[in-house]
Design a protein around this motif. Structure first.
Motif, PDB file in Angstrom:
ATOM      1  N   ASP A  54      -4.631   3.334   2.358  1.00 37.42           N
ATOM      2  CA  ASP A  54      -3.995   4.409   3.127  1.00 37.42           C
ATOM      3  C   ASP A  54      -2.477   4.384   2.976  1.00 37.42           C
ATOM      4  O   ASP A  54      -1.832   5.436   2.880  1.00 37.42           O
ATOM      5  N   ILE A  55      -1.898   3.188   3.036  1.00 33.02           N
ATOM      6  CA  ILE A  55      -0.441   3.031   3.039  1.00 33.02           C
ATOM      7  C   ILE A  55      -0.074   1.803   2.208  1.00 33.02           C
ATOM      8  O   ILE A  55      -0.925   0.979   1.860  1.00 33.02           O
TER       9      ILE A  55
ATOM     10  N   TYR B 110      -5.407  -1.035   6.921  1.00 36.40           N
ATOM     11  CA  TYR B 110      -5.063   0.271   6.353  1.00 36.40           C
ATOM     12  C   TYR B 110      -4.456   0.104   4.960  1.00 36.40           C
ATOM     13  O   TYR B 110      -4.686   0.930   4.055  1.00 36.40           O
TER      14      TYR B 110
ATOM     15  N   ARG C 288       1.540   9.348   6.809  1.00 35.55           N
ATOM     16  CA  ARG C 288       0.388   8.540   7.213  1.00 35.55           C
ATOM     17  C   ARG C 288       0.825   7.372   8.088  1.00 35.55           C
ATOM     18  O   ARG C 288       0.126   7.013   9.043  1.00 35.55           O
TER      19      ARG C 288
ATOM     20  N   GLU D  62       1.254   8.528  11.613  1.00 35.96           N
ATOM     21  CA  GLU D  62      -0.044   8.663  12.281  1.00 35.96           C
ATOM     22  C   GLU D  62      -0.546   7.302  12.777  1.00 35.96           C
ATOM     23  O   GLU D  62      -1.068   7.180  13.894  1.00 35.96           O
TER      24      GLU D  62
END
Length: 512
Positions: free
Chosen positions: A220-221, A215, A386, A389
């Motif tokens: 994303d992060i 990720y 995020r 999640e």
């Protein structure tokens, strides 16, 4: 409407929070309700401002026959807290103003917010369940309490009536007070504990670490905190475990909670958020090293931590996250970092710590401040939503109370909440596997309705707890911050290392 407290001051005489709590409020038979928010004494030389006060409280107030305690469900927690503060003060404010108005807590409510309260703040997936028996939110108004001012060596007592003050003072003055104040686990009680069982295998944890890294590589992060839960069975009480932990690892945001559902034991070093006189501050911890065997080695490890490029970059990223969180509810230009990359030392580890302050906007409330900062970014990652999640996707169960917060909400709007790290939850063994939904049923009657019956000790909650249990289950949760170059095996062992103090407390009791 709440009502004022009666006050009395006494010499503290170098008593600790644990000693005063044991004398005044702790019940030896479950399911009594009592809370200790304890700072260590003698006060450490480093950062004495974090260790000035301890707070001890007894059972809930009774109003019209109803104990003033509540377990609002997710979706109702923040409206409920807002209603608490809107209750106001019975009588005029001069009558209510305590003689020690400088104290951080002069009456109000104590409670916790489990990590899962985040589902009330953000739109998050619902992939996992919470198998633990504790309500996600629990708040109550005490009938009487004590505030210890360790710096001034004054013990402040507060009660709902004058006779309550007399009763508290009598307990402190008992001839056998020395026995009452004893905080050593009783050697006459045989204590045994099983080996801890980690509910995630090393292989599964390393697989999850690799998924987090994917990720990160996908953009994303930047970083995520990935945790794992462990459990053990023990014949020790939560109070015995708390005492052992406090000997091993005294911490400025430690707490012990005796409740109908079980006991919460925390030696947290981290503050989520504080609010005093419209001044807000948060104190993130990010970056860890083991303590050295010698002073020279300890100093070298501290220098290594301070100079490590990866640790500094990760820490600054989380400081920026907390600055942004405060910035949403604080006046423009008031958010500032007044401590950056300082070292705080604890029994087994040392940390990189910073402190961020700001002035709350005029239109924002204490509850707005909690919503803006909860849960702490140091236990989620960045960006926060995020990461939450991804945590829901990769961790096998909901976090429950772990990585949430506990503390107090003062009637004036003052607030101090920790982050529930270095925390254990303990409940009788037969409760294992009870879901939060079952444990929460008793709170539904009261919810946020102050005119109807609230959850109380006569509710189904208390029927889940026997008067005596030979065996308890204790749960803990530890984790590590995962970044792009994290080594999965090292992250596994770092997580295990963070459980060292809790497991050492159980071992200490085994050897009594």
């Amino acid at each position: 409407m709440t009502k004022p407290w009666y006050w009395r001051s006494l010499p503290l005489e170098k008593r600790t929070g644990s000693e005063v709590f044991a004398a005044l409020f702790r019940r030896t038979a479950a399911p009594g309700i009592a809370t200790l928010l304890e700072s260590p004494y003698p006060t450490p030389i480093d950062h004495p401002q974090l260790n000035q006060y301890s707070i001890c409280t007894g059972a809930p107030r009774i109003v019209d026959g109803i104990p003033q305690m509540w377990t609002p469900e997710v979706g109702e927690v923040f409206p409920f807290l807002k209603k608490l503060l809107q209750q106001g003060v019975a009588g005029d404010e001069e009558e209510f103003t305590p003689p020690a108005s400088h104290l951080p807590f002069t009456g109000g409510w104590l409670g916790w917010l489990g990590y899962d309260v985040a589902w009330e703040i953000e739109q998050l997936p619902h992939n996992k369940i919470d198998p633990l028996p504790f309500p996600i939110a629990f708040w109550y108004e005490p009938d009487c309490f004590a505030v210890l001012d360790h710096a001034q060596q004054i013990l402040w007592l507060a009660a709902s009536d004058a006779s309550g003050l007399d009763e508290l003072e009598k307990k402190l003055a008992k001839k056998d007070a020395g026995k009452e104040f004893s905080v050593s686990p009783c050697p006459c009680i045989p204590v045994s504990s099983s080996l801890p069982l980690f509910l995630t295998s090393q292989a599964d944890y390393e697989t999850a670490v690799n998924q987090v890294k994917k990720y990160i590589q996908a953009g994303d992060i930047f970083q995520a905190n990935l945790s794992l839960r462990f459990q053990a069975s023990t014949s020790a009480s939560g109070w015995e475990i708390y005492q052992a932990l406090q000997k091993i690892n005294p911490s400025p945001f430690a707490s012990y909670w005796q409740t109908p559902w079980g006991e919460l034991i925390s030696c947290s070093p981290e503050r989520l958020v504080m609010l005093q006189n419209r001044q807000a501050e948060t104190r993130p911890i990010a970056g860890t090293r083991s303590r050295g065997v010698t002073p020279e080695q300890d100093m070298q490890l501290a220098q290594d931590l301070l100079s490590n490029t990866k640790e500094r970059a990760e820490h600054i990223m989380l400081v920026d996250l907390e600055r942004n969180d405060l910035g949403r509810v604080c006046e423009w230009g008031t958010v500032a970092v007044d401590e950056l990359l300082t070292i705080e030392r604890y029994s087994h580890v040392m940390h990189l710590v910073s402190n961020i302050k700001g002035t709350l906007k005029g239109e924002c409330t204490t509850i707005d401040l909690i919503r803006a900062t909860f849960p702490g970014g140091t236990i989620t990652g960045c960006p926060k939503v995020r990461c939450m999640e991804i945590i829901e996707e990769l961790e096998p169960v909901r976090r429950s109370l772990f990585y949430g917060s506990c503390g107090y909400l003062d009637w004036r709007g003052h607030l101090d909440l920790n982050i529930l790290i270095r925390t254990l939850l303990l409940a009788p063994a037969f409760q294992e596997g009870r879901g939060a939904e079952e444990a929460g049923e008793a709170g539904e009657a009261g919810g946020v309705n102050f005119s109807s019956s609230s959850s109380s000790l006569s509710s189904p909650h208390s029927r889940l707890i026997p008067q005596h249990s030979a065996l308890n289950i204790v749960w803990g949760q530890v984790g590590a911050g995962i970044v792009a170059d994290s080594d999965p095996e090292k992250e596994w062992y770092e997580s295990l290392h963070k459980a060292q103090a809790q497991l050492a407390a159980l071992k200490m009791l085994d050897n009594q």
